[in-house]
Write a protein that holds these residues in place. Sequence first.
Motif, PDB file in Angstrom:
ATOM      1  N   ARG A 121      10.805  -1.586  -3.166  1.00  0.00           N
ATOM      2  CA  ARG A 121      10.948  -2.065  -1.787  1.00  0.00           C
ATOM      3  C   ARG A 121      11.188  -3.567  -1.692  1.00  0.00           C
ATOM      4  O   ARG A 121      11.457  -4.084  -0.606  1.00  0.00           O
ATOM      5  CB  ARG A 121       9.702  -1.707  -0.983  1.00  0.00           C
ATOM      6  CG  ARG A 121       9.500  -0.205  -0.813  1.00  0.00           C
ATOM      7  CD  ARG A 121       8.467   0.077   0.247  1.00  0.00           C
ATOM      8  NE  ARG A 121       7.141  -0.416  -0.135  1.00  0.00           N
ATOM      9  CZ  ARG A 121       6.138  -0.647   0.726  1.00  0.00           C
ATOM     10  NH1 ARG A 121       6.326  -0.434   2.017  1.00  0.00           N
ATOM     11  NH2 ARG A 121       4.966  -1.071   0.300  1.00  0.00           N
ATOM     12  N   THR A 125       8.203  -6.861   1.324  1.00  0.00           N
ATOM     13  CA  THR A 125       7.069  -6.069   1.803  1.00  0.00           C
ATOM     14  C   THR A 125       5.750  -6.820   1.731  1.00  0.00           C
ATOM     15  O   THR A 125       4.772  -6.392   2.347  1.00  0.00           O
ATOM     16  CB  THR A 125       6.947  -4.767   0.990  1.00  0.00           C
ATOM     17  OG1 THR A 125       6.975  -5.100  -0.386  1.00  0.00           O
ATOM     18  CG2 THR A 125       8.084  -3.821   1.315  1.00  0.00           C
ATOM     19  N   PHE A 128       4.177 -10.160   5.024  1.00  0.00           N
ATOM     20  CA  PHE A 128       3.122 -10.205   6.030  1.00  0.00           C
ATOM     21  C   PHE A 128       1.818  -9.600   5.515  1.00  0.00           C
ATOM     22  O   PHE A 128       1.033  -9.068   6.288  1.00  0.00           O
ATOM     23  CB  PHE A 128       3.565  -9.490   7.298  1.00  0.00           C
ATOM     24  CG  PHE A 128       4.712 -10.166   7.973  1.00  0.00           C
ATOM     25  CD1 PHE A 128       4.549 -11.398   8.578  1.00  0.00           C
ATOM     26  CD2 PHE A 128       5.967  -9.585   7.991  1.00  0.00           C
ATOM     27  CE1 PHE A 128       5.611 -12.037   9.201  1.00  0.00           C
ATOM     28  CE2 PHE A 128       7.030 -10.213   8.612  1.00  0.00           C
ATOM     29  CZ  PHE A 128       6.858 -11.441   9.216  1.00  0.00           C
ATOM     30  N   SER A 129       1.651  -9.660   4.190  1.00  0.00           N
ATOM     31  CA  SER A 129       0.431  -9.089   3.620  1.00  0.00           C
ATOM     32  C   SER A 129      -0.809  -9.607   4.346  1.00  0.00           C
ATOM     33  O   SER A 129      -0.990 -10.810   4.526  1.00  0.00           O
ATOM     34  CB  SER A 129       0.334  -9.452   2.133  1.00  0.00           C
ATOM     35  OG  SER A 129      -0.960  -9.164   1.663  1.00  0.00           O
ATOM     36  N   THR A 130      -1.636  -8.685   4.749  1.00  0.00           N
ATOM     37  CA  THR A 130      -2.844  -9.107   5.449  1.00  0.00           C
ATOM     38  C   THR A 130      -3.824  -9.777   4.489  1.00  0.00           C
ATOM     39  O   THR A 130      -4.772 -10.422   4.916  1.00  0.00           O
ATOM     40  CB  THR A 130      -3.521  -7.898   6.126  1.00  0.00           C
ATOM     41  OG1 THR A 130      -3.659  -6.858   5.152  1.00  0.00           O
ATOM     42  CG2 THR A 130      -2.697  -7.391   7.287  1.00  0.00           C
TER      43      THR A 130
ATOM     44  N   TRP B  55       8.062  -0.471   5.914  1.00  0.00           N
ATOM     45  CA  TRP B  55       6.599  -0.568   5.870  1.00  0.00           C
ATOM     46  C   TRP B  55       5.997   0.816   5.764  1.00  0.00           C
ATOM     47  O   TRP B  55       6.444   1.751   6.426  1.00  0.00           O
ATOM     48  CB  TRP B  55       6.066  -1.249   7.134  1.00  0.00           C
ATOM     49  CG  TRP B  55       6.539  -2.652   7.294  1.00  0.00           C
ATOM     50  CD1 TRP B  55       7.458  -3.099   8.179  1.00  0.00           C
ATOM     51  CD2 TRP B  55       6.132  -3.779   6.524  1.00  0.00           C
ATOM     52  NE1 TRP B  55       7.658  -4.446   8.014  1.00  0.00           N
ATOM     53  CE2 TRP B  55       6.858  -4.893   7.008  1.00  0.00           C
ATOM     54  CE3 TRP B  55       5.241  -3.969   5.462  1.00  0.00           C
ATOM     55  CZ2 TRP B  55       6.724  -6.159   6.485  1.00  0.00           C
ATOM     56  CZ3 TRP B  55       5.106  -5.236   4.951  1.00  0.00           C
ATOM     57  CH2 TRP B  55       5.824  -6.316   5.446  1.00  0.00           C
ATOM     58  N   ARG B  56       4.976   0.935   4.964  1.00  0.00           N
ATOM     59  CA  ARG B  56       4.267   2.207   4.877  1.00  0.00           C
ATOM     60  C   ARG B  56       3.141   2.215   5.910  1.00  0.00           C
ATOM     61  O   ARG B  56       2.633   1.161   6.294  1.00  0.00           O
ATOM     62  CB  ARG B  56       3.705   2.407   3.471  1.00  0.00           C
ATOM     63  CG  ARG B  56       4.823   2.597   2.478  1.00  0.00           C
ATOM     64  CD  ARG B  56       4.337   3.173   1.167  1.00  0.00           C
ATOM     65  NE  ARG B  56       5.476   3.425   0.301  1.00  0.00           N
ATOM     66  CZ  ARG B  56       5.619   2.928  -0.924  1.00  0.00           C
ATOM     67  NH1 ARG B  56       4.693   2.155  -1.428  1.00  0.00           N
ATOM     68  NH2 ARG B  56       6.690   3.215  -1.641  1.00  0.00           N
ATOM     69  N   GLU B  59       0.015  -0.433   6.455  1.00  0.00           N
ATOM     70  CA  GLU B  59       0.197  -1.779   5.918  1.00  0.00           C
ATOM     71  C   GLU B  59       1.047  -2.648   6.832  1.00  0.00           C
ATOM     72  O   GLU B  59       1.318  -3.800   6.520  1.00  0.00           O
ATOM     73  CB  GLU B  59       0.825  -1.729   4.525  1.00  0.00           C
ATOM     74  CG  GLU B  59       2.269  -1.258   4.503  1.00  0.00           C
ATOM     75  CD  GLU B  59       2.884  -1.309   3.109  1.00  0.00           C
ATOM     76  OE1 GLU B  59       2.157  -1.516   2.131  1.00  0.00           O
ATOM     77  OE2 GLU B  59       4.113  -1.149   3.017  1.00  0.00           O
ATOM     78  N   PRO B  61       2.027  -5.208   9.595  1.00  0.00           N
ATOM     79  CA  PRO B  61       1.223  -6.349  10.058  1.00  0.00           C
ATOM     80  C   PRO B  61       0.580  -6.098  11.406  1.00  0.00           C
ATOM     81  O   PRO B  61      -0.429  -6.710  11.738  1.00  0.00           O
ATOM     82  CB  PRO B  61       2.239  -7.484  10.128  1.00  0.00           C
ATOM     83  CG  PRO B  61       3.569  -6.843  10.117  1.00  0.00           C
ATOM     84  CD  PRO B  61       3.427  -5.555   9.389  1.00  0.00           C
TER      85      PRO B  61
END
Lengths: 386, 64
Positions: A121, A125, A128-130, B55-56, B59, B61
């Motif tokens: 991906r 991906t 915008f990792s939290t 996006w899965r 996850e 945002p």
Amino acid sequence: MSDTMTHYERMRAAWNCEVPDRVPYMPMTVYFVARQGGLTIKEFITEPEKFLKAALDGLDFIGDAQHPALNTADHMWMLGHAGWDMTTLDWRIWDEFPPHGNLPSIYEKVLIQDYDDVMERGFSTILFSTALENNIHERSIDDFLYYQFEHTKVWSSVWRRFYDETGIPILIGGRAEHPLDLLQSYRGISQLVTDMYTMPDKVLEFSYWLADYEVMQASREAVTMGAGELPGAENIFFYNGAPPGMPPDLYAKLYIPVAKKMIDAWVARGFNVWCHFDNDQTPHLEGLAGFVDGLPKGRVLLDLEKTDMKKAKEVLGGKIAICGNVPSTLMVYGTPEEVDAYCKKLIEDCAAGGGYILGAECETPWDSKRENVVAMKQAAEKYGRY
Amino acid sequence: MATFDERVMEEVRGRLRPPSDDEYNLVTARWLFGTKAEKMLRYAPFSFVLTKLMWRKGEEPWAK
């Protein structure tokens, strides 16, 4: 005796493992130049004109090539891969030098959870990792676009003027990281080390996957900086460090082949490669010697931090030029006499037959004594005559 | 008569093969979008829709 070569001629002779008029002198002095010029960290990263003035004021210690600072603004991935890296890594950047601030620092996090997932991906991906939580939404679109696309052009114009006024080439045009160095940030050192033992083939596959982009973006950066027009901008600064203390078998499997592929790609595109190696590479010198296999002469240089330079000369002499490695501790805490003695020994060990540049370990520390940096330059002139 | 620096710059210009825009864009797209890179490039600017579809569940945002 006076110099008979230009700065660039001297550097090129060293790269070619030929004998110049004297040993070139090239410590990386980015933070030091800024500090000596009275700049804050924020000023030197964001205001190239001020950095140019500081560099011109520092000509009594600047050597035969000057680090163009853009790539320290990159350091590591802070501005250069720029807008991107500031949004995907947890950088903490202070405005001031210590004690009121600090040097830029990265807070490692395991941002890549699954290598296969990222290859499928892409890096987008994790944007915008939290887990990141680095306040990226506080950046404006204009700020992102400037640092991603325009900042390099501004630095390029500044360094063209520096060269026009001084004749001193820049050390590098583009900057790239070995994928294992990138992974230290995106995976964290301890997790990466675990991966290297538990899934080495996956780490290798991912490293090759990352390498293609690193080669391209560094090539493009070098062109923007003036490759073919500004002497030195044709050099790619290839940052290598990897987790310290890698055993030779893992190093040979995971590090050397990826690095060699990247070096070959840059040279095939006409660039030179300044390989900067942190840590002690003494156990790996035989492997590093293979970097130039099949390549034209004078296209690769090894800049070594903690490595045994005498041994490096024995293994690499005549094949690859080497640069290094006056200790950082000596620059900060030593005396000019001690620096002089250390440089004299380095020149005795490494300079015979050419192919040696007197340099610092890594970056000359920001709080080095000015008289020590000047002593290093004077040592090259005093002991480095051929 | 050309100086040393000028002669070397001429030599460098002669051998440089910097990435074309197409090469650079393709490699960058692969880095950013993995196996979806060609689709992202082919269907731009509407490919922005793919970024949401990639996006899965859980996850995104906005999921928090």
